[in-house]
Design an enzyme around this catalytic site. Structure first.
Site, mmCIF file in Angstrom:
data_model
loop_
_atom_site.group_PDB
_atom_site.id
_atom_site.type_symbol
_atom_site.label_atom_id
_atom_site.label_comp_id
_atom_site.label_asym_id
_atom_site.label_seq_id
_atom_site.Cartn_x
_atom_site.Cartn_y
_atom_site.Cartn_z
ATOM 1 N N CYS A 256 0.858 -1.185 0.000
ATOM 2 C CA CYS A 256 0.000 0.000 0.000
ATOM 3 C C CYS A 256 0.896 1.238 0.000
ATOM 4 O O CYS A 256 1.919 1.257 0.671
ATOM 5 C CB CYS A 256 -0.864 -0.038 1.260
ATOM 6 N N CYS B 205 27.430 -29.368 -14.349
ATOM 7 C CA CYS B 205 27.314 -27.907 -14.207
ATOM 8 C C CYS B 205 28.538 -27.259 -13.550
ATOM 9 O O CYS B 205 29.023 -26.232 -14.014
ATOM 10 C CB CYS B 205 26.089 -27.544 -13.384
ATOM 11 N N CYS C 45 59.863 -16.180 -14.793
ATOM 12 C CA CYS C 45 61.045 -16.012 -13.955
ATOM 13 C C CYS C 45 61.269 -17.314 -13.195
ATOM 14 O O CYS C 45 60.366 -17.822 -12.555
ATOM 15 C CB CYS C 45 60.842 -14.863 -12.969
ATOM 16 N N CYS D 60 69.239 -8.213 -25.192
ATOM 17 C CA CYS D 60 70.173 -8.819 -24.251
ATOM 18 C C CYS D 60 69.545 -9.979 -23.514
ATOM 19 O O CYS D 60 68.396 -9.925 -23.106
ATOM 20 C CB CYS D 60 70.631 -7.754 -23.261
ATOM 21 N N HIS E 268 77.091 -17.579 -15.208
ATOM 22 C CA HIS E 268 77.502 -17.456 -16.598
ATOM 23 C C HIS E 268 78.864 -16.822 -16.780
ATOM 24 O O HIS E 268 79.463 -16.971 -17.825
ATOM 25 C CB HIS E 268 76.491 -16.603 -17.374
#
Lengths: 540, 151
Positions: free
Chosen positions: A191, A282, A309, A322, A345
């Protein structure tokens, strides 16, 4: 593809029967049977028997019972329930309808609560205690001022429900119009009176608003009826007005993929309302779609252009010539060529003569592993996406072919009716590709064990059948007439392979006895140990 | 416009007897934008502050609720801490608004919420959290903001 031909012609006639059976295999399933337990329905089904006879008589493991309702059916269902409850509660029809909507159509609970505490239920449902029965009507009241628009002219028509909150009919109408049109409200419009919780019943509403709004209102009431019931769902196809009833419960969804077929021809999953995704449950579909959304667009590029990495696994794109890389995130320095630590290295990096250096090998191993998981995903994704695309292409070719066939009807000597085999073939292709597509999402999550081989065999068989049929569509239109029999055979072979795959998978899924989610992996990955199927993730 | 009579009446009533602590500047050009100055309730952390609140009435008013925004920054769990300074509470929510509700009632509600924030219905959850768990710090910042922005 010729090797299949013998088999094809043997089974074709039986397949035709099979297809016919499929069409009307859905069993009636009345509104009040909705509580039929899914388990009971399936438990007494015998072991899978590959013989055609048995397959024809039994409902397949991948099929579920469902029923399609028109809007009229749904209205009738509501009316019937309202009438039943109205007699029981001794309430007028309108009030009962409000009560039922309030109770989200759970009759039993409503009746129980009502018997327990009638006043409380009426109050909560917005009916107050008043059970007066005179019909709502529009009145003119002397000295009335509308509290909304502040109009006070004599003879102003006004309306109030039993709560006594009186407003002019223009304001009342506008209020209702806005609730219905803009807010999509129907069953719970209150209402307009300040703080009043009385629900506007449909009799009052019909009295006040114009017919276009009443239509919308009743449509919305119907919507909420279906939305409130767990065993009913609207067909998600655009413009479709049908609703489908199915007794499969949410908790069953890890064991069954409840594909239903709406009368509008749309096949969808009753569990999640996405388009048919059998045989994939599902929860896997949801995970898969999420994954694809996140991954696939970029995954290819990442795979081709980046490395990770070796220390922190950040994905790195090489931005210069590089090979001495410094990870921006963890500052790890490494060699792009061998992935080894840069400090090992020395100065002779470009030979990468430290190839056998331990750190380099380890890093490459770790990298390989993570790449492998990406490769694995891409393997399945590419096949998944390919079937999706092929389905589209198949359909395009079919439309073109159909057009040409119509043009060439005289030339080819085929009447329209006879061309139907093409449509059947096209439909089979669409459906099979849809299934194949989801077998790849399914396979992605399936852990390898002895059982997976059967699945992969089924997948391979269906795929070969589909490709064979698909190929025929590409033949010159003029020769299609001569290929009719062969095409029909291949069509039914496809359908048959699809049924076998789905049936087999559904049975395995249903029989899974999850020995609880005990073995959790390292990264919170949950391995469900089961009798036959194992998944990399939890099925929910 | 059907809401004109109602608007005029409301405006007349509210300027004749404004709610406590509120001053209404009558709208000149646009009848649908009202400017209000509200004083912080005396027994609250906002005491001494003066807040400019703008009330924008939707064209469907009074069938849709007015939209309220604090033009003066305020540290409060129920007012969004952005340029909108929005408050969306109780009768200001579309589903709770009823057409007979009046702007003066809205202003009374706003003032009551200033006096007693409703952290469980907050827009600024961080501030609400602080209000519940560390009232002292909350009071401190709120008072600081009064001095900084609302004088």
């Amino acid at each position: 593809m010729d090797s299949d031909d013998d088999f094809n012609s043997q089974v074709s006639s039986e397949d035709m029967d099979l297809d016919l059976n499929d069409a009307d295999s859905s069993v009636d399933f009345g509104a009040n049977d909705s509580d039929v337990d899914f388990d009971d329905e399936f438990q007494d089904e015998g072991a899978f028997d590959t013989q055609d006879k048995d397959m024809k008589q039994q409902k397949k493991a991948f099929e579920v019972d469902f029923k399609v309702y028109s809007p009229e059916d749904i209205q009738a269902q509501q009316d019937k329930q309202v009438a039943e409850v109205a007699t029981l509660l001794e309430q007028p029809h309108e009030q009962t309808a409000i009560l039922l909507r309030f109770a989200r159509w759970n009759k039993e609970r409503l009746i129980e609560q009502y018997m327990d505490n009638q006043e409380e239920v009426l109050e909560k449902a917005g009916l107050g205690q008043d059970i007066a029965r005179d019909p709502p009507r529009i009145e003119t009241v002397d000295g009335f001022v509308c509290d909304i628009c502040c109009e006070d002219e004599p003879g102003l028509q006004s309306f109030a429900m039993k709560c006594g909150h009186r407003f002019c009919i223009n304001c009342y109408r506008q209020y209702l119009g806005q609730k219905i049109r803009e807010e999509g409200e129907a069953a719970r419009i209150k209402c307009p009176g300040d703080g009043c919780n009385k629900i506007v019943d449909s009799k009052s509403l019909d009295l006040l608003v114009t017919s276009d709004l009443t239509d919308r209102y009743h449509e919305l009431l119907m919507r909420t009826y279906v939305d409130d019931k767990d065993n009913l769902k609207w067909c998600p196809a655009p413009e479709c007005v049908f609703a489908v009833e199915c007794g499969v419960k949410k908790r069953d969804l890890s064991r069954i993929v409840p594909t239903v077929h709406c009368d509008c021809k749309h096949d969808f999953c009753f569990g999640c309302t996405l388009a048919d995704h059998q045989p994939c449950p599902c929860s896997l579909v949801k995970k898969w779609l999420k994954k694809c959304e996140d991954d696939s667009e970029t995954a290819n590029w990442i795979s081709a252009n980046t490395k990770e990495c070796p220390k922190c696994n950040s994905t790195i794109e090489k931005n210069g010539g590089c090979n001495h890389m410094t990870c921006r995130k963890c500052r790890n320095e490494f060699c792009w060529m061998c992935m080894g630590v840069w400090s090992e290295h020395g100065t002779s990096w470009y030979n990468c003569n430290r190839f056998e250096e331990k750190s380099g090998t380890d890093a490459r191993d770790a990298q390989a592993k993570s790449r492998q998981s990406l490769e694995r995903y891409l393997h399945y994704y590419n096949r998944y996406a390919n079937h999706e695309q092929s389905a589209r292409l198949d359909r395009d070719i079919y439309f073109k072919t159909e057009k040409k066939m119509t043009l060439l009807q005289n030339q080819s000597g085929l009447s329209w009716i006879e061309v139907q085999f093409l449509e059947n073939a096209s439909q089979a292709l669409q459906q099979c590709r849809q299934t194949l597509k989801w077998t790849y999402a399914f396979a992605y999550y399936l852990a390898r064990n002895n059982q997976t081989e059967i699945f992969e065999d089924n997948q391979k068989d269906l795929e070969m059948a589909v490709e064979n049929l698909s190929e025929m569509f590409e033949k010159p239109v003029e020769s299609l007439a001569g290929l009719k029999v062969e095409m029909m055979d291949k069509t039914s072979y496809c359908n048959r392979r699809r049924i076998i795959l789905l049936d087999d998978t559904a049975k395995n899924l249903k029989d899974r006895k999850s020995r609880t989610e005990s073995e959790s992996g390292d990264e919170g990955m949950l391995t469900m140990t089961t009798e036959n199927w194992e998944f990399n993730v939890e099925l929910s | 416009m059907s809401s004109n009579k109602r608007l005029m009446k409301e405006l007349g009533e509210i300027t004749a007897s404004p709610p406590e602590g509120c001053t209404i500047t009558p709208p000149t050009e646009d009848m649908f934008i009202w400017d209000v100055t509200m004083e912080g309730p005396t027994d609250s952390v906002y005491a001494g502050g003066k807040y400019h609140i703008q009330i924008v009435l939707p064209k469907e008013y009074p069938f849709k609720p007015p939209v309220l925004s604090f033009k003066t920054k305020i540290y409060h769990p129920n007012v969004s801490n952005d340029e909108r300074g929005a408050m969306c509470l109780g009768m200001l929510k579309a589903e709770e608004w009823k057409p007979p509700n009046k702007i003066s009632e809205v202003l009374k509600l706003v003032r009551a919420v200033l006096a007693a924030p409703q952290p469980d219905d907050a827009v600024e959850t961080g501030i609400a959290e602080q209000f519940k768990n560390d009232r002292k710090s909350f009071d401190k910042v709120a008072k600081e903001w009064v001095g900084k922005y609302a004088k």
